[in-house]
Write an enzyme that holds these catalytic residues in place. Structure first.
Site, mmCIF file in Angstrom:
data_model
loop_
_atom_site.group_PDB
_atom_site.id
_atom_site.type_symbol
_atom_site.label_atom_id
_atom_site.label_comp_id
_atom_site.label_asym_id
_atom_site.label_seq_id
_atom_site.Cartn_x
_atom_site.Cartn_y
_atom_site.Cartn_z
ATOM 1 N N LYS A 300 -58.258 12.526 59.495
ATOM 2 C CA LYS A 300 -59.576 12.310 59.751
ATOM 3 C C LYS A 300 -60.004 11.476 60.703
ATOM 4 C CE LYS A 300 -60.906 14.953 56.594
ATOM 5 N NZ LYS A 300 -61.304 16.344 57.284
ATOM 6 N N TYR A 388 -61.447 17.993 53.206
ATOM 7 C CA TYR A 388 -60.430 18.319 54.341
ATOM 8 C C TYR A 388 -60.944 18.937 55.627
ATOM 9 C CZ TYR A 388 -55.493 18.628 55.797
ATOM 10 O OH TYR A 388 -54.503 18.646 56.820
HETATM 11 P P1 FAS Z 1 -58.489 6.156 71.050
HETATM 12 O O1 FAS Z 1 -57.712 4.671 70.730
HETATM 13 O O2 FAS Z 1 -57.632 7.288 71.060
HETATM 14 O O3 FAS Z 1 -58.874 5.616 72.680
HETATM 15 C C1 FAS Z 1 -59.415 4.530 73.175
HETATM 16 C C2 FAS Z 1 -59.156 4.378 74.600
HETATM 17 O O4 FAS Z 1 -59.716 3.169 75.155
HETATM 18 C C3 FAS Z 1 -57.787 4.331 74.764
HETATM 19 O O5 FAS Z 1 -57.380 5.049 75.704
HETATM 20 C C4 FAS Z 1 -57.643 2.823 75.561
HETATM 21 O O6 FAS Z 1 -56.700 2.746 76.548
HETATM 22 C C5 FAS Z 1 -58.961 2.443 75.974
HETATM 23 N N1 FAS Z 1 -59.227 1.005 75.951
HETATM 24 C C6 FAS Z 1 -58.793 0.268 75.123
HETATM 25 N N2 FAS Z 1 -59.187 -1.025 75.186
HETATM 26 C C7 FAS Z 1 -59.835 -0.975 76.352
HETATM 27 C C8 FAS Z 1 -60.468 -1.900 77.419
HETATM 28 N N3 FAS Z 1 -60.706 -3.160 76.750
HETATM 29 N N4 FAS Z 1 -61.033 -1.433 78.440
HETATM 30 C C9 FAS Z 1 -61.011 -0.082 78.857
HETATM 31 N N5 FAS Z 1 -60.432 0.826 77.879
HETATM 32 C C10 FAS Z 1 -59.926 0.282 76.695
HETATM 33 N N6 FAS Z 1 -55.608 10.397 63.472
HETATM 34 C C11 FAS Z 1 -55.277 11.664 62.856
HETATM 35 O O7 FAS Z 1 -56.319 12.222 62.362
HETATM 36 N N7 FAS Z 1 -54.101 11.933 62.476
HETATM 37 C C12 FAS Z 1 -53.027 11.371 62.867
HETATM 38 O O8 FAS Z 1 -51.822 11.888 62.783
HETATM 39 C C13 FAS Z 1 -53.185 10.226 63.737
HETATM 40 N N8 FAS Z 1 -51.969 9.359 64.050
HETATM 41 C C14 FAS Z 1 -52.322 8.203 64.766
HETATM 42 C C15 FAS Z 1 -51.190 7.545 65.460
HETATM 43 C C16 FAS Z 1 -51.306 6.230 66.128
HETATM 44 C C17 FAS Z 1 -50.215 5.398 66.685
HETATM 45 C C18 FAS Z 1 -52.701 5.936 66.320
HETATM 46 C C19 FAS Z 1 -52.961 4.691 67.030
HETATM 47 C C20 FAS Z 1 -54.004 6.673 65.852
HETATM 48 C C21 FAS Z 1 -53.623 7.794 64.956
HETATM 49 N N9 FAS Z 1 -54.867 8.607 64.553
HETATM 50 C C22 FAS Z 1 -54.504 9.778 64.024
HETATM 51 C C23 FAS Z 1 -55.743 8.201 64.701
HETATM 52 C C24 FAS Z 1 -56.338 8.423 66.165
HETATM 53 O O9 FAS Z 1 -56.131 9.993 66.236
HETATM 54 C C25 FAS Z 1 -57.632 7.911 66.322
HETATM 55 O O10 FAS Z 1 -58.383 8.513 65.268
HETATM 56 C C26 FAS Z 1 -58.083 8.734 67.712
HETATM 57 O O11 FAS Z 1 -57.310 8.584 68.837
HETATM 58 C C27 FAS Z 1 -59.519 7.959 67.898
HETATM 59 O O12 FAS Z 1 -60.068 8.371 69.256
HETATM 60 P P2 FAS Z 1 -60.642 7.094 70.123
HETATM 61 O O13 FAS Z 1 -61.910 6.754 69.134
HETATM 62 O O14 FAS Z 1 -61.185 7.909 71.400
HETATM 63 O O15 FAS Z 1 -59.654 5.925 70.163
HETATM 64 C C1 PHB Z 2 -50.237 15.622 62.471
HETATM 65 O O1 PHB Z 2 -49.940 14.689 63.545
HETATM 66 O O2 PHB Z 2 -49.903 16.741 62.703
HETATM 67 C C2 PHB Z 2 -50.909 15.194 61.431
HETATM 68 C C3 PHB Z 2 -50.846 13.792 61.027
HETATM 69 C C4 PHB Z 2 -51.702 13.529 59.823
HETATM 70 C C5 PHB Z 2 -52.308 14.506 58.904
HETATM 71 C C6 PHB Z 2 -52.212 15.757 59.327
HETATM 72 C C7 PHB Z 2 -51.623 16.060 60.446
HETATM 73 O O3 PHB Z 2 -52.988 14.188 58.024
#
Ligand code: FAS
Ligand code: PHB
Length: 395
Positions: A300, A388
């Site tokens: 999500k 989902y």
């Molecule tokens: P993001 O964090 O993607 O982007 C924020 C941006 O802001 C970054 O590019 C950063 O460099 C920038 N930024 C930060 N501070 C700043 C500042 N002071 N000045 C300027 N820029 C700045 N979600 C899933 O649905 N499935 C997953 O499997 C999943 N795995 C993840 C694994 C990790 C390690 C992390 C951290 C997150 C994961 N997520 C996953 C969640 C992820 O997908 C987020 O929900 C998604 O990146 C959210 O997007 P944004 O809100 O754009 O934030």
């Molecule tokens: C993926 O990274 O492919 C991923 C992660 C979390 C999920 C589903 C897919 O729940």
């Protein structure tokens, strides 16, 4: 001497939230600047989410970046849940007549950055010392430095799309901001490998040894996750140890199709549930991880960020084109209704699918009973399915 600039919307963050917002606004003729502290290379190397709700698919197409996703993405009509080796398929198409798209967040980020750069619209990478001023005045602005020069960007609105560790949420005074958090007692160890996936659809597995997830990025690239300890690190996990453990958690029947390979990425992510309220402060609007975090168990995080942006883009377009600020006024209220429901689903899936170190025997029995109920109840499966694939967007 600072260079003075002017735009309508200053967007902090070039992740999915900031990039999608900038492109939806640009399509509507609204001027925006995107400012990120990281380099383009760093941003495009991040391995994050893999499953897109159909609302996300539609938003990316609306933003003009759907072509490669439609060409290379994989449409899935279901996924599997496995409990102690017993697999049960959640038939998304059959239960709620909807599907999901498997297409990596990394790829859609590249598509959005490429389109923005091709358009010549402003996007600033490697900015430092980004600061947000005057959001409760009629002259909000963003200050930043880049390549040794100081810049001041005057704007009408600021979109805080800078993720969990960003600066935007910190701009909201402590006596205004309310946060809610749960940190889970485990993390996810993720591996990317250029081998065909173990199965055609995703498998979420819970067994005595812990959670495992089998996902993919293409027919030849797989993404696997194992629940791991909070104090664990990737140095403890050779590829052989990772695949040995994955096989044990999947059970022999599923594992017989597992193709081992050398990992091309390996990382550990902590799991937390987090919400910040309100999502608006004066002329500043939080979207995506800047406002909320969900454990990835419900796929999500990315999709919730997109949902915020779809509301924010529509609200800003209504304001600029119709002079109607009602949606901007209600932005936080509208988004939080969805945020809390998505937090619930992500929490529910995490409670069901992980082994909690402190769980009592009764709590483990509750997990088993919940799974047993799921396998017997179409209504219970339909509830999982409708969450989902993504709840309807309500403006
Ligand atoms: P993001 O964090 O993607 O982007 C924020 C941006 O802001 C970054 O590019 C950063 O460099 C920038 N930024 C930060 N501070 C700043 C500042 N002071 N000045 C300027 N820029 C700045 N979600 C899933 O649905 N499935 C997953 O499997 C999943 N795995 C993840 C694994 C990790 C390690 C992390 C951290 C997150 C994961 N997520 C996953 C969640 C992820 O997908 C987020 O929900 C998604 O990146 C959210 O997007 P944004 O809100 O754009 O934030
Ligand atoms: C993926 O990274 O492919 C991923 C992660 C979390 C999920 C589903 C897919 O729940």
């Amino acid at each position: 001497m600072s260079q003075k600039l002017r735009t309508q919307v200053a967007i902090i963050g070039s992740g999915p939230a900031g990039l999608l917002l900038s492109e939806l606004l640009r399509k509507a003729g609204i001027d925006a600047w995107v400012i990120d502290r990281q380099s383009r290379v760093h941003i495009e190397a991040r391995i994050r989410a893999g499953v897109l709700e159909w609302g996300t698919v539609e938003a990316l197409r609306e933003a003009g970046v759907g072509a490669r996703m439609d060409r290379e993405g994989m449409v899935h009509s279901g996924f599997e849940m496995c409990f102690d080796g017993h697999r049960h398929r959640i038939d998304l198409a059959g239960l709620v007549d909807k599907k999901v798209m498997v297409y990596g967040q990394t790829e859609l980020t590249k598509d959005l950055i490429a389109q923005r750069l091709d358009s010549g619209a402003p996007i600033v990478f490697s900015a430092s010392n980004v600061q947000i001023d005057n959001v409760t005045s009629s002259a909000p602005r963003v200050r930043y430095e880049q390549a040794g020069k100081a810049h001041v960007l005057e704007c009408d609105y600021v979109a805080g799309c800078d993720g969990f560790h960003g600066v935007a949420r910190q701009t909201i005074p402590a006596d205004v901001l309310k946060t809610y958090e749960r940190v889970y007692p485990f993390g996810w160890l993720g591996v990317l490998v250029d081998r065909p996936p173990v199965a055609e659809e995703l498998i979420y597995a819970n067994g005595a040894r812990g959670f495992a997830l089998c996902s993919m990025r293409s027919a030849t690239r797989s993404r696997y996750y194992l629940q791991c300890g909070l104090d664990d690190n990737i140095e403890n996990w050779s590829d052989d140890r990772f695949f040995d453990e994955l096989e044990k958690r999947l059970g022999s029947e599923t594992a017989q199709n597992l193709q081992r390979g050398s990992s091309i990425e390996k990382s550990i992510a902590p799991l937390r549930s987090f919400v910040a309220e309100p999502m608006r402060y004066g002329a500043m609007f939080l979207a995506g991880d800047a406002a909320h975090i969900v454990p990835p168990t419900g796929a999500k995080g990315l999709n919730l960020a997109v949902a915020d942006v779809r509301v924010l883009a529509r609200a800003m377009i209504q304001s600029y084109q119709q002079g109607n600020t009602a949606y901007l006024e209600r932005y936080s209220e509208i988004c939080l209704k969805r945020v809390w429901k998505v937090e619930r689903f992500s929490w529910y899936m995490s409670q069901l699918l992980h082994q909690f170190p402190e769980a009592t025997p009764f709590e483990r029995k509750m997990q088993a009973a919940e799974f047993d109920y799921l396998t017997q109840s179409e209504s219970a499966c339909r509830s999982i399915a409708e969450n989902y694939v993504g709840l309807p967007l309500q403006m």
